[in-house]
Design an enzyme around this catalytic site. Sequence first.
Site, PDB file in Angstrom:
ATOM      1  N   ASP A   1       6.912  -7.472   0.440  1.00 20.06           N
ATOM      2  CA  ASP A   1       6.856  -6.016   0.502  1.00 20.06           C
ATOM      3  C   ASP A   1       8.179  -5.439   0.023  1.00 20.06           C
ATOM      4  O   ASP A   1       9.253  -5.990   0.306  1.00 20.06           O
ATOM      5  CB  ASP A   1       6.586  -5.519   1.925  1.00 20.06           C
ATOM      6  CG  ASP A   1       5.111  -5.470   2.263  1.00 20.06           C
ATOM      7  OD1 ASP A   1       4.285  -5.474   1.328  1.00 20.06           O
ATOM      8  OD2 ASP A   1       4.774  -5.430   3.465  1.00 20.06           O
TER       9      ASP A   1
ATOM     10  N   ALA B   1      -2.053 -20.363  -9.327  1.00 18.68           N
ATOM     11  CA  ALA B   1      -1.115 -19.386  -8.776  1.00 18.68           C
ATOM     12  C   ALA B   1      -1.740 -18.662  -7.591  1.00 18.68           C
ATOM     13  O   ALA B   1      -2.921 -18.330  -7.590  1.00 18.68           O
ATOM     14  CB  ALA B   1      -0.697 -18.390  -9.845  1.00 18.68           C
TER      15      ALA B   1
ATOM     16  N   GLU C   1       4.875  -2.804  -6.449  1.00 18.12           N
ATOM     17  CA  GLU C   1       4.879  -1.642  -5.561  1.00 18.12           C
ATOM     18  C   GLU C   1       5.706  -0.477  -6.105  1.00 18.12           C
ATOM     19  O   GLU C   1       5.286   0.683  -6.016  1.00 18.12           O
ATOM     20  CB  GLU C   1       5.382  -2.055  -4.175  1.00 18.12           C
ATOM     21  CG  GLU C   1       4.420  -2.974  -3.450  1.00 18.12           C
ATOM     22  CD  GLU C   1       4.991  -3.507  -2.145  1.00 18.12           C
ATOM     23  OE1 GLU C   1       5.853  -2.835  -1.551  1.00 18.12           O
ATOM     24  OE2 GLU C   1       4.592  -4.604  -1.722  1.00 18.12           O
TER      25      GLU C   1
ATOM     26  N   ASN D   1      -7.364 -17.401 -11.143  1.00 14.99           N
ATOM     27  CA  ASN D   1      -6.463 -16.372 -10.637  1.00 14.99           C
ATOM     28  C   ASN D   1      -7.210 -15.118 -10.212  1.00 14.99           C
ATOM     29  O   ASN D   1      -6.709 -13.998 -10.352  1.00 14.99           O
ATOM     30  CB  ASN D   1      -5.392 -16.024 -11.672  1.00 14.99           C
ATOM     31  CG  ASN D   1      -4.612 -17.233 -12.145  1.00 14.99           C
ATOM     32  OD1 ASN D   1      -4.464 -17.444 -13.333  1.00 14.99           O
ATOM     33  ND2 ASN D   1      -4.142 -18.050 -11.208  1.00 14.99           N
TER      34      ASN D   1
ATOM     35  N   ASP E   1      -0.603 -11.456  -0.708  1.00 16.55           N
ATOM     36  CA  ASP E   1       0.476 -10.467  -0.721  1.00 16.55           C
ATOM     37  C   ASP E   1       1.500 -10.858   0.335  1.00 16.55           C
ATOM     38  O   ASP E   1       1.374 -10.512   1.507  1.00 16.55           O
ATOM     39  CB  ASP E   1      -0.100  -9.078  -0.434  1.00 16.55           C
ATOM     40  CG  ASP E   1       0.892  -7.972  -0.741  1.00 16.55           C
ATOM     41  OD1 ASP E   1       2.056  -8.287  -1.047  1.00 16.55           O
ATOM     42  OD2 ASP E   1       0.504  -6.788  -0.668  1.00 16.55           O
TER      43      ASP E   1
ATOM     44  N   SER F   1      -3.371 -20.416 -14.543  1.00 16.00           N
ATOM     45  CA  SER F   1      -4.179 -21.547 -14.098  1.00 16.00           C
ATOM     46  C   SER F   1      -5.639 -21.263 -13.786  1.00 16.00           C
ATOM     47  O   SER F   1      -6.007 -20.241 -13.221  1.00 16.00           O
ATOM     48  CB  SER F   1      -3.557 -22.231 -12.887  1.00 16.00           C
ATOM     49  OG  SER F   1      -2.195 -22.480 -13.100  1.00 16.00           O
TER      50      SER F   1
END
Length: 828
Positions: free
Chosen positions: A361, A354, A201, A526, A358, A286
């Site tokens: 933050d 993995a 971010e 992924n 999200d 992975s």
Amino acid sequence: MPTLKNRILVPALTVALMAGTTAAPAAAVPVAFQHAQQGHGHGHGKGPKEHVEKNVTIKRDNYGVPHVYAKTIGGLYTGYGYAVAQDRMFQMEMAKRSVLGTAAEVIGESGVDNDKRSRATLDPESIQQQIDQLSEDDRAVLRGYARGYNKYVDKVLADQANLLPKQFTDFGFQPSHFTEYDVAMIWIGTMANRFSDSTSEVENLKVKNQLIAEHGADEGAKLFDQLIWTEDPSAPTTVPRAESVSTQSSGSHALAPIDPSVQDSSEDTAAAFGGQGWPHAAPEASNIWMVGKDKSTDGGSTLLNGPQFDWFNPSYVYGIGLHGAGIDVTGNTPFAYPSILFGTNKDITWGATAGPLDVNDIYQEDLNPANHKQYMFNGQYRDMTERTEQIAVKGSAPVDCTVQSTVHGTVTATDPQNNSAYSKKRAWKGTEVQSLLGWVNVMKAKNWDEYLAQAEKVGITINWYYADKSGNIGYVSPGKLPARPENQDFRVPAKGDGTMEWQGFRPFEDNPKTYNPEQGYVANWNNQSAAGFNSDGGNWSSVDRFNEITSRLESQEKFTPQEIWDINKETSFADLNIRYLRPHLESAIEYVPADDQLRSDADFLLEWDGQTVDKDKDGNYDGAAPTIMRSWLPKLSEAVLKDDLPQEVYDQYAASIYRKPGGSVRPAETTKLLTNALAGEDSAVPQSVDFFNGEDHGKVLRDTLKAATDELRETHGDDPAAWVTPVIPHEYKTKNFMGIPQADPSEALSTLQYMNRGTQNDLVHLNPKGASMCVAAPPGQSGFVAPDGTKSPHYQDQLELYTNFECKEENLYKNQLAQNLESVTNVK
């Protein structure tokens, strides 16, 4: 099944390696266990007194894999910890020090940066409180493991001349005891913090501001949306899009300016933990594919997992069998976790990649101009909390480490010029130990519902996969999902003044999941989990290495286990860019005369199968195509993108086109942008800015290809047979992924060619008649090096298996183990 090896092999390597001849100690004389823990962990929670089982048996197979038999959870894990200490004592000691931030104490100033990072990512008091709240059985997992590990540490300290791993002498210190806190922290520090803590971010905000500064507010914002989009409906997903529901908000909000020189420790940590930096900072870890009853030749299920943690000596993963107290599992797991991440209990099998959700933050905090230790929240300035710890440094003075926090979490960056700070909020904070135990207890699951019940307890973001003996397959992406306000743009930091707080958490029902999808398979590399689940560092696109797997799964109706295994070899050597540019190049040269040199040069790429291999073992990749591709793609990227992007931004893209000279771990981020630009109005990501500046696409492709081949002729000669790229070796590092030594530098290993595949590979096949599991986990089960330098016979006996795409059959059943038994140890 894949080619099996049930004998010890002498690896043929491309480097000279010292081969061991004597085994690590297989049996032990009981010694008194010191209950007074002497590890470097925090908190020795007291809790209820635990019954200690007196009879624990460890049976090792002919690859040195221990199978532990006990009647209680505590006994089972006592045997586990004891076996780990026999095989991986130095690796585990350094893993513990890496995650607790005490590496500098034994390696000096080179460990200070790691120790600071590690201490900033953990909350010792919270972790200990979570441990204290565990049930007696769950706590027995951690206590038993520490007890068994310490039993063998005591044995080693009592007979250092014969048992002390040589690395301790080389580095000049002795092994320490483990606490239950230490056992938990190795998982938290190397799994939760490595794979669930990344964010882009702050870097995204810097890029957005650079674009606006160069192109103006409107044009800069449009460019940002073309570089970091909120959703690409053409991106492949693990949950079929027909089953997905988009529920992610993607609003916008204004933020204070940011100094381009600001360094966010989240970015540094992501890089240290295996990420590659912006524009794709998340660790690249992975792949997996599995077929169920409708796509399996015998109506069962077959799962192949390739967790990509990078490659190390000793191996990143540890093989183990646990049998007793309601657990009957065999498999592999990183850093000898108490949870088996890749295994089977013969009723079901599971794997992981993995996580893509999200769950973090970053908040931009408004600082008090008169006091940068205060920040604005809900209309008033608040003091940051501070925790200062002292880092012991071998050979130098101690170093102070101060960790600052706001209501949102740890401060990861400060921007004094703009009176700002940045802090990270984790959705999974407070669930670390619960997440670990969910993974421990899933080993007891017998069906999909029991499996999901444990997945719901996992707060970190991770991908879980399921298959069972009835041919059912499933996928779920656990993790606590924040309910963000609608005006928040998840790609950049949120406002920290109290106006953009999470509105609780979304229910587990919202998490991506699928069970027996119509397509008959589940796969992941992924990629995006499901429609609507993007992240600030994902940038999922139609250009995705995931397609290397699914194109092969779609190529035939049903698969044998051997055919599932064979996919692994092709994906390991695939060039990940040519698939997306080939059709555009084909159109670009359609009317170029057959006798034109450009046409014959283009044919190298158009006729190439995309495999970057060295079949003749001459040290170069076969054919001219790999070299042409590595010359052309950078030139094409520069011609199309460079004039539209600030130099620093373009340089970040250019640096990741082919991260390894001989291959790429994922498609270049520029290939995503190029593919969208070539699609123009048909692009799934709206193209508000024409990267081609009105030029004919075909001409740009032809001109850049000609520039690339002209350059190759100038540097390599006119004969394309001389256009070769040297093979990149496959290396096994002696420092762990945090850069801390876990073996002596002389123990580095190397084989001929880099393979874009799992750190280990396991193939599990289940049907009503039984179960089988085949594994290759290089270099070997044991990293033990005796005081005189002699290595265990299992030090590297899986290296050749792995290099040749072979595997060893695991002993899932007692009669199998009895036929391949190497040693028996009774731990009392």
